[in-house]
Design an enzyme around this catalytic site. Structure first.
Site, PDB file in Angstrom:
ATOM      1  N   ARG A   1       0.842  -1.206   0.000  1.00  0.00           N
ATOM      2  CA  ARG A   1       0.000   0.000   0.000  1.00  0.00           C
ATOM      3  C   ARG A   1       0.877   1.255   0.000  1.00  0.00           C
ATOM      4  O   ARG A   1       1.819   1.354   0.798  1.00  0.00           O
ATOM      5  CB  ARG A   1      -0.883  -0.033   1.259  1.00  0.00           C
ATOM      6  CG  ARG A   1      -1.514   1.286   1.629  1.00  0.00           C
ATOM      7  CD  ARG A   1      -2.951   1.330   1.226  1.00  0.00           C
ATOM      8  NE  ARG A   1      -3.619   2.508   1.765  1.00  0.00           N
ATOM      9  CZ  ARG A   1      -4.661   3.067   1.188  1.00  0.00           C
ATOM     10  NH1 ARG A   1      -5.135   2.583   0.052  1.00  0.00           N
ATOM     11  NH2 ARG A   1      -5.237   4.110   1.747  1.00  0.00           N
TER      12      ARG A   1
ATOM     13  N   GLY B   1      -5.265   0.815   8.585  1.00  0.00           N
ATOM     14  CA  GLY B   1      -6.148   1.983   8.511  1.00  0.00           C
ATOM     15  C   GLY B   1      -7.588   1.534   8.324  1.00  0.00           C
ATOM     16  O   GLY B   1      -8.010   0.510   8.880  1.00  0.00           O
TER      17      GLY B   1
ATOM     18  N   GLU C   1      -9.629 -19.497  30.429  1.00  0.00           N
ATOM     19  CA  GLU C   1      -8.576 -20.344  31.021  1.00  0.00           C
ATOM     20  C   GLU C   1      -7.724 -19.544  32.029  1.00  0.00           C
ATOM     21  O   GLU C   1      -6.520 -19.746  32.157  1.00  0.00           O
ATOM     22  CB  GLU C   1      -7.743 -21.021  29.937  1.00  0.00           C
ATOM     23  CG  GLU C   1      -8.630 -21.919  29.080  1.00  0.00           C
ATOM     24  CD  GLU C   1      -7.922 -23.058  28.396  1.00  0.00           C
ATOM     25  OE1 GLU C   1      -6.899 -23.510  28.902  1.00  0.00           O
ATOM     26  OE2 GLU C   1      -8.438 -23.508  27.354  1.00  0.00           O
TER      27      GLU C   1
ATOM     28  N   SER D   1      -6.138 -12.470  32.826  1.00  0.00           N
ATOM     29  CA  SER D   1      -4.795 -11.891  33.057  1.00  0.00           C
ATOM     30  C   SER D   1      -4.600 -11.592  34.544  1.00  0.00           C
ATOM     31  O   SER D   1      -3.498 -11.759  35.089  1.00  0.00           O
ATOM     32  CB  SER D   1      -4.624 -10.600  32.246  1.00  0.00           C
ATOM     33  OG  SER D   1      -4.524 -10.906  30.872  1.00  0.00           O
TER      34      SER D   1
HETATM   35  N1  COS Z   1      -2.025 -28.083  39.860  1.00  0.00           N
HETATM   36  C1  COS Z   1      -2.335 -29.059  40.748  1.00  0.00           C
HETATM   37  N2  COS Z   1      -3.047 -28.841  41.859  1.00  0.00           N
HETATM   38  C2  COS Z   1      -3.465 -27.596  42.105  1.00  0.00           C
HETATM   39  C3  COS Z   1      -3.183 -26.520  41.230  1.00  0.00           C
HETATM   40  C4  COS Z   1      -2.417 -26.805  40.082  1.00  0.00           C
HETATM   41  N3  COS Z   1      -2.108 -25.843  39.202  1.00  0.00           N
HETATM   42  N4  COS Z   1      -3.741 -25.392  41.726  1.00  0.00           N
HETATM   43  C5  COS Z   1      -4.339 -25.745  42.882  1.00  0.00           C
HETATM   44  N5  COS Z   1      -4.179 -27.069  43.089  1.00  0.00           N
HETATM   45  C6  COS Z   1      -4.678 -27.833  44.220  1.00  0.00           C
HETATM   46  C7  COS Z   1      -4.040 -27.313  45.510  1.00  0.00           C
HETATM   47  O1  COS Z   1      -2.781 -27.922  45.711  1.00  0.00           O
HETATM   48  C8  COS Z   1      -5.049 -27.753  46.538  1.00  0.00           C
HETATM   49  O2  COS Z   1      -4.856 -29.126  46.819  1.00  0.00           O
HETATM   50  P1  COS Z   1      -4.882 -29.678  48.345  1.00  0.00           P
HETATM   51  O3  COS Z   1      -6.313 -29.632  48.744  1.00  0.00           O
HETATM   52  O4  COS Z   1      -4.363 -31.070  48.234  1.00  0.00           O
HETATM   53  O5  COS Z   1      -4.030 -28.753  49.152  1.00  0.00           O
HETATM   54  C9  COS Z   1      -6.376 -27.614  45.797  1.00  0.00           C
HETATM   55  O6  COS Z   1      -6.058 -27.625  44.413  1.00  0.00           O
HETATM   56  C10 COS Z   1      -7.102 -26.334  46.164  1.00  0.00           C
HETATM   57  O7  COS Z   1      -6.186 -25.286  46.052  1.00  0.00           O
HETATM   58  P2  COS Z   1      -6.496 -23.793  46.462  1.00  0.00           P
HETATM   59  O8  COS Z   1      -7.739 -23.683  47.255  1.00  0.00           O
HETATM   60  O9  COS Z   1      -5.228 -23.228  47.024  1.00  0.00           O
HETATM   61  O10 COS Z   1      -6.780 -23.162  45.074  1.00  0.00           O
HETATM   62  P3  COS Z   1      -5.885 -22.119  44.344  1.00  0.00           P
HETATM   63  O11 COS Z   1      -5.749 -20.920  45.228  1.00  0.00           O
HETATM   64  O12 COS Z   1      -4.631 -22.728  43.862  1.00  0.00           O
HETATM   65  O13 COS Z   1      -6.796 -21.757  43.089  1.00  0.00           O
HETATM   66  C11 COS Z   1      -7.442 -20.033  41.617  1.00  0.00           C
HETATM   67  C12 COS Z   1      -7.468 -20.543  43.051  1.00  0.00           C
HETATM   68  C13 COS Z   1      -8.197 -18.735  41.582  1.00  0.00           C
HETATM   69  C14 COS Z   1      -6.008 -19.827  41.174  1.00  0.00           C
HETATM   70  C15 COS Z   1      -8.086 -21.089  40.712  1.00  0.00           C
HETATM   71  O14 COS Z   1      -9.413 -21.273  41.135  1.00  0.00           O
HETATM   72  C16 COS Z   1      -8.066 -20.671  39.259  1.00  0.00           C
HETATM   73  O15 COS Z   1      -7.101 -20.946  38.548  1.00  0.00           O
HETATM   74  N6  COS Z   1      -9.155 -20.032  38.805  1.00  0.00           N
HETATM   75  C17 COS Z   1      -9.324 -19.739  37.415  1.00  0.00           C
HETATM   76  C18 COS Z   1     -10.132 -20.838  36.835  1.00  0.00           C
HETATM   77  C19 COS Z   1     -10.130 -20.754  35.366  1.00  0.00           C
HETATM   78  O16 COS Z   1      -9.090 -20.712  34.725  1.00  0.00           O
HETATM   79  N7  COS Z   1     -11.328 -20.738  34.820  1.00  0.00           N
HETATM   80  C20 COS Z   1     -11.496 -20.633  33.425  1.00  0.00           C
HETATM   81  C21 COS Z   1     -11.852 -21.946  32.883  1.00  0.00           C
HETATM   82  S1  COS Z   1     -12.003 -21.794  31.156  1.00  0.00           S
HETATM   83  S2  COS Z   1     -11.981 -23.683  30.757  1.00  0.00           S
END
Ligand code: COS
Length: 383
Positions: free
Chosen positions: A267, A338, A362, A365
């Site tokens: 362009r 543009g 998933e 951010s």
């Molecule tokens: N891999 C393996 N185990 C995991 C893990 C991981 N990445 N994350 C957490 N766990 C386990 C912990 O070890 C814990 O196990 P125990 O009970 O044996 O201790 C259990 O899961 C619960 O963990 P916790 O209560 O600490 O949870 P988190 O704080 O780790 O998770 C967030 C909180 C917000 C990080 C989580 O809920 C998350 O990723 N949310 C976003 C969900 C998402 O992506 N949704 C979109 C789906 S689109 S398909």
């Protein structure tokens, strides 16, 4: 970390790009307008091997390493993120959960069908009231003799109306994330209904659904993993899913870069090509740096996975950077084009619309930043 691709990896990337340039790129605008990709492409994609990547040969897959998988996801993202989503969810979120946590019978039952593309799977985690806070989901699974009876609702489920099998996360006890259990539910089970979610900003060619489960009865053999293991299964699988999304975003950045270079060198304004203007070069230079940086973050994850090393924080970094970079690159591509970038004759605006969800699903951010922050500081900001 070896940054060179071996012959097999390079061959797969070339095969994937050539196939998608022929079978997807010429049709993506129409699919986007129709809000439906032509599903005839699914068996063709299966023939190339997209649905069998990383699934061992004994279960009908291609085998192969994770780096090859992310190369495939990048090519799909460059061509059409709607197709990347179909593969990422069926082979990725569904297939990798079964491969990682299934019994031998469950693997034998589902993986060959997933790898051949004859069956699409979906991943039922998100609900109307629990997105980021997945550990507080409210769908229920009640034990009844040798069966479980599932009730609840799921939302924004990729492949939902096309899938023959759904991985459904439901609560078997009130113990927060520790009370969640996973089930493999054939979608023709009585009481299971999927309704299409229409009117999305992007990923319009891909089926996104709301799932309704009303007294859905499955045998105990449909349970994936143990009771209470569901949240761990979801999080483990999502760690890999985030790498897959990030790889698709690298493809978006790469596509924006290639399209912008092509347009800017052909362009002409003020008597010379757009590429001759320093401010246009800045836009293109930013895309080029983002493509390299995002790709390296993704390849690092693949390398860690292939070596069996922990990769969760690296996955959060790759997903955060690559998804934000995809939005930036698509915005910049529109700026290079543009007015032409504002219409769907050119791909820039589709890249932007498709990229926008990458910073949301998933794990947003913000969730990725809190996971990275927790890893760096040891302080959990979720509680
Ligand atoms: N891999 C393996 N185990 C995991 C893990 C991981 N990445 N994350 C957490 N766990 C386990 C912990 O070890 C814990 O196990 P125990 O009970 O044996 O201790 C259990 O899961 C619960 O963990 P916790 O209560 O600490 O949870 P988190 O704080 O780790 O998770 C967030 C909180 C917000 C990080 C989580 O809920 C998350 O990723 N949310 C976003 C969900 C998402 O992506 N949704 C979109 C789906 S689109 S398909």
């Amino acid at each position: 970390m070896d940054l060179t691709l071996n012959d097999e990896q390079q061959a797969f990337r070339d095969l994937a790009r050539d196939f998608l340039d022929r079978e997807a790129v010429p049709h993506r605008t129409q699919w986007d307008r129709d809000e439906q990709v032509d599903l005839e492409i699914v068996p063709k994609m299966a023939e190339i091997g997209f649905f069998g990547l990383t699934i061992p040969e004994e279960y009908g897959g291609l085998g192969g390493d994770y780096l090859t998988y992310v190369l495939g996801m990048e090519e799909l993202g460059r061509a059409d993120s709607a197709l990347r989503g179909i593969v990422s969810v069926s082979n990725g979120l569904f297939g990798k959960s079964v491969l990682g946590f299934g019994t031998e019978e469950q693997k034998q039952e589902w993986l060959p069908q997933i790898a051949s593309g004859s069956v699409l799977g979906c991943f039922g985690l998100t609900e109307p009231d629990t997105g980021s806070d997945a550990g507080n989901l409210t769908s229920r699974a009640r034990r009844d003799g040798d069966d479980y009876v599932l009730n609840g609702q799921k939302l924004f489920i990729t492949n939902g109306t096309w899938a023959k099998v759904a991985l459904v996360f439901a609560r078997t006890s009130d113990d927060g994330p520790r009370g969640v259990t996973a089930f493999l539910v054939p979608t023709d089970t009585p009481g299971f209904e999927a309704r299409e979610v229409k009117g999305k900003l992007g990923l319009r060619g891909q089926a996104t659904a709301e799932l309704f489960l009303s007294d859905v009865r499955v045998p105990a053999s449909a349970r994936l993993g143990d009771e209470g293991q569901g949240f761990k299964i979801a999080m483990t699988t999502l760690d890999k899913g985030r790498v897959s999304v990030a790889a698709g975003c690298v493809g978006i950045v790469q596509g924006c870069l290639e399209e912008s270079v092509s347009y800017a060198t052909s362009r002409r304004q003020f008597g010379k090509p757009l590429a001759g203007f320093q401010l246009v070069q800045e836009l293109i230079s930013d895309m080029s740096v983002d493509a390299d940086a995002a790709r390296l973050l993704v390849w690092r994850c693949a390398d860690l996975i292939d070596r069996g090393e922990p990769f969760g924080t690296a996955a959060s970094k790759a997903k955060l950077f690559a998804s934000e970079a995809a939005v930036r690159a698509a915005n910049n591509a529109i700026q290079v084009y543009g007015g032409a970038g504002y219409v769907d004759e050119y791909p820039a605006q589709k890249y932007l619309r498709d990229a926008r969800v990458m910073t949301l699903y998933e794990g947003t951010s913000q969730i990725q930043k809190l996971l990275i922050g927790r890893a760096e500081t040891g302080v959990n900001a979720f509680v």
